[in-house]
Design a protein around this motif. Sequence first.
Motif, PDB file in Angstrom:
ATOM      1  N   ALA A 387       0.806  -1.208   0.000  1.00 25.10           N
ATOM      2  CA  ALA A 387       0.000   0.000   0.000  1.00 25.10           C
ATOM      3  C   ALA A 387       0.844   1.265   0.000  1.00 25.10           C
ATOM      4  N   SER A 388       2.069   1.187   0.480  1.00 23.15           N
ATOM      5  CA  SER A 388       2.896   2.392   0.610  1.00 23.15           C
ATOM      6  C   SER A 388       3.731   2.663  -0.636  1.00 23.15           C
ATOM      7  N   ILE A 389       4.172   1.619  -1.330  1.00 26.05           N
ATOM      8  CA  ILE A 389       5.006   1.771  -2.527  1.00 26.05           C
ATOM      9  C   ILE A 389       4.316   1.067  -3.687  1.00 26.05           C
ATOM     10  N   ARG A 390       4.070   1.803  -4.754  1.00 25.60           N
ATOM     11  CA  ARG A 390       3.394   1.225  -5.906  1.00 25.60           C
ATOM     12  C   ARG A 390       4.403   0.525  -6.810  1.00 25.60           C
ATOM     13  N   GLY A 391       3.946  -0.514  -7.505  1.00 21.24           N
ATOM     14  CA  GLY A 391       4.752  -1.188  -8.494  1.00 21.24           C
ATOM     15  C   GLY A 391       5.660  -2.272  -7.971  1.00 21.24           C
ATOM     16  N   VAL A 392       5.517  -2.657  -6.696  1.00 11.76           N
ATOM     17  CA  VAL A 392       6.335  -3.768  -6.188  1.00 11.76           C
ATOM     18  C   VAL A 392       5.882  -5.064  -6.851  1.00 11.76           C
ATOM     19  N   VAL A 393       4.630  -5.425  -6.649  1.00 14.64           N
ATOM     20  CA  VAL A 393       3.997  -6.559  -7.342  1.00 14.64           C
ATOM     21  C   VAL A 393       2.550  -6.165  -7.593  1.00 14.64           C
ATOM     22  N   GLU A 394       2.081  -6.341  -8.811  1.00 12.81           N
ATOM     23  CA  GLU A 394       0.699  -6.033  -9.161  1.00 12.81           C
ATOM     24  C   GLU A 394       0.104  -7.214  -9.921  1.00 12.81           C
ATOM     25  N   LEU A 395      -1.060  -7.663  -9.451  1.00 12.10           N
ATOM     26  CA  LEU A 395      -1.756  -8.797 -10.046  1.00 12.10           C
ATOM     27  C   LEU A 395      -3.141  -8.355 -10.494  1.00 12.10           C
ATOM     28  N   GLU A 396      -3.719  -9.139 -11.415  1.00  7.51           N
ATOM     29  CA  GLU A 396      -5.083  -8.894 -11.871  1.00  7.51           C
ATOM     30  C   GLU A 396      -5.838 -10.215 -11.919  1.00  7.51           C
ATOM     31  N   VAL A 397      -7.088 -10.206 -11.457  1.00  9.12           N
ATOM     32  CA  VAL A 397      -7.952 -11.393 -11.522  1.00  9.12           C
ATOM     33  C   VAL A 397      -8.427 -11.530 -12.959  1.00  9.12           C
ATOM     34  N   SER A 398      -7.801 -12.432 -13.703  1.00  8.19           N
ATOM     35  CA  SER A 398      -8.110 -12.577 -15.126  1.00  8.19           C
ATOM     36  C   SER A 398      -9.195 -13.601 -15.399  1.00  8.19           C
ATOM     37  N   ALA A 399      -9.505 -14.471 -14.430  1.00  6.68           N
ATOM     38  CA  ALA A 399     -10.567 -15.462 -14.630  1.00  6.68           C
ATOM     39  C   ALA A 399     -11.065 -15.923 -13.270  1.00  6.68           C
ATOM     40  N   LEU A 400     -12.380 -16.060 -13.160  1.00 12.33           N
ATOM     41  CA  LEU A 400     -13.024 -16.619 -11.965  1.00 12.33           C
ATOM     42  C   LEU A 400     -13.799 -17.860 -12.391  1.00 12.33           C
ATOM     43  N   LEU A 401     -13.404 -19.004 -11.873  1.00  8.64           N
ATOM     44  CA  LEU A 401     -14.037 -20.262 -12.192  1.00  8.64           C
ATOM     45  C   LEU A 401     -14.882 -20.709 -11.002  1.00  8.64           C
ATOM     46  N   PRO A 402     -15.801 -21.663 -11.205  1.00 10.44           N
ATOM     47  CA  PRO A 402     -16.561 -22.168 -10.055  1.00 10.44           C
ATOM     48  C   PRO A 402     -15.676 -22.809  -9.000  1.00 10.44           C
ATOM     49  N   HIS A 403     -14.501 -23.299  -9.395  1.00 12.44           N
ATOM     50  CA  HIS A 403     -13.644 -24.003  -8.466  1.00 12.44           C
ATOM     51  C   HIS A 403     -12.285 -23.345  -8.306  1.00 12.44           C
ATOM     52  N   GLY A 404     -12.048 -22.184  -8.917  1.00 15.48           N
ATOM     53  CA  GLY A 404     -10.727 -21.595  -8.819  1.00 15.48           C
ATOM     54  C   GLY A 404     -10.674 -20.175  -9.333  1.00 15.48           C
ATOM     55  N   VAL A 405      -9.466 -19.596  -9.268  1.00 18.47           N
ATOM     56  CA  VAL A 405      -9.233 -18.237  -9.717  1.00 18.47           C
ATOM     57  C   VAL A 405      -7.868 -18.195 -10.400  1.00 18.47           C
ATOM     58  N   ILE A 406      -7.750 -17.383 -11.455  1.00 21.59           N
ATOM     59  CA  ILE A 406      -6.492 -17.225 -12.196  1.00 21.59           C
ATOM     60  C   ILE A 406      -6.022 -15.789 -12.040  1.00 21.59           C
ATOM     61  N   LEU A 407      -4.751 -15.622 -11.657  1.00 22.95           N
ATOM     62  CA  LEU A 407      -4.153 -14.313 -11.447  1.00 22.95           C
ATOM     63  C   LEU A 407      -3.006 -14.127 -12.435  1.00 22.95           C
ATOM     64  N   HIS A 408      -3.001 -13.009 -13.146  1.00 24.61           N
ATOM     65  CA  HIS A 408      -1.904 -12.647 -14.038  1.00 24.61           C
ATOM     66  C   HIS A 408      -1.175 -11.428 -13.476  1.00 24.61           C
ATOM     67  N   ARG A 409       0.129 -11.411 -13.648  1.00 21.37           N
ATOM     68  CA  ARG A 409       0.892 -10.228 -13.274  1.00 21.37           C
ATOM     69  C   ARG A 409       0.718  -9.159 -14.342  1.00 21.37           C
ATOM     70  N   ILE A 410       0.547  -7.918 -13.896  1.00 22.08           N
ATOM     71  CA  ILE A 410       0.410  -6.806 -14.830  1.00 22.08           C
ATOM     72  C   ILE A 410       1.570  -5.820 -14.638  1.00 22.08           C
TER      73      ILE A 410
END
Length: 517
Positions: A387-410
């Motif tokens: 929260a204090s420093i931007r750009g350390v690691v940034e992820l995006e929720v690219s897919a929501l499945l009934p049994h899982g979630v996929i995260l991509h780095r942006i």
Amino acid sequence: MNRCRHPDHPHCTVWVLPGEGVCAHGHAQPAAEPATPVVHATGGLPSSFDVISALRAGRSPAAATPLVPQAVTAGPALQRPQLHISGFDPRAAGGRQAIKLELRGMPMDCAPEVSMLVRSGLRLRDGDLTVFQRTSRGDWRPVFLEFSSRGLEHGQYRIEIELHSRHPQRPDASRTWTCSPVILVPRLDATLGEIHQTFLATHKNVRVMADDAGIARVQAPGGGSVDIDVTARNASIAQVDLREPAGGKIDLGFSTIAWDEDLIEIDVPVEVLTHPCPASSACLVHAEPDSAAQRHLRLFALGECLLGRFEEFDPDADLLLAHHGEHGEERGGLTRRLSGRHAIIRQGRHGFEIEDVSRYGVLLDGVWPGKHTPVLLRLGMQIAFTASIRGVVELEVSALLPHGVILHRIDAGARAEAFYIVAPDTNPGAAVEAFLPRAGALPLLFHRDGGFWHLDQVSGAETALAPGTQLERLRSIGPQQRFAAQAYPETRVQAARAGERRRALPASSGQPAAQLQ
């Protein structure tokens, strides 16, 4: 009904029902001795348990003796597993109900957690997956099944229940039980007597309960076989009248109904439960092992996936994150602004959620939700560490499945890795089909029988993922892919190469091996 008769606990004043082996405090009761029947002063009838025992044996109720369970007699008895259902009120038609489910007589070789899958035409509130947990005393914590019959036609609705005891390290010890309770949804204008007649005609081992100064009354025609357990507590009244009434009418009055369902064990072949490569974390490596542009799709099948700082030795998290700069991965510098235990992603009641557990904070779409505050993930949500420093690691929720979630780095690590988090030992089945049109180029993976599987979106074929699997034949993954049974296989390669450099170092160099890594 007697008070506790354990010789080592003379001050225990808990009442014990006839035939029960232990009191409410867990004190074992001695075996009942044959005795003369006890005749009540009101009506001359013995207790309800004596009457039921006499009717089963075809004897006169006046000559009934107290029913002694087989578990209290000489020698242990083989106890059958049962699912005890209580708290069902058939008068609540069209409303929401919560019935209590308890496991009884389960074998001791069960897993500490037994998952329950529920399917029914009734509207289940909390989904179809629930977990029973064994307590330290060896019994099982009850669970509550909430459902609604609003807008449904009156009649009997079957509930299909499957119980799965799975040992991740012992697939040969896995066991499965099934049962099919029936829930009665009466007509809105049905009388209480009609409701009870319908229910008793389709159930066995019915228990009639009366609590808090209530009245439990059973009147039935004489003769035949009766299998009803009447219990009254807290200044309540229980009355059993088996004399022939006028017209042969059955009249019952009680607050809730309870009954037992026998669990039928299903013999599942061992080969169905085996997986060639059992793993809770793995990786799909895109490119040849010696390529400098490897991409990793890291797989995790965990009930709670902990995200944290990348540490090559003794990390605190499951999903390890490192800052990527202009020249690639940087395990020092800004990576140190990530906590060892930064955030948790878990499957909640309404979907997958994330919780901040760090000292540096997490931004969800630019907003800090607060520490220890679970937030439901949504498609397209951006997750920023910290929260204090931007750009350390940034992820995006690219897919929501009934049994899982996929995260991509942006961020700068977008070409290096992505993350695939699924529920462990969960085959979404038909629920995946709704996701297929939106899957695009993403591989459709799930976790079952202790390992990862790939579902082909065209043919529907399921392929167990293991080292050596011909992934080139699978659609949506692409050529030159290999499966690794570790989430971070490149760290092991680097460690092996560092060991080779140390062995190749001349003895006269005098440099410590640690400085060469």
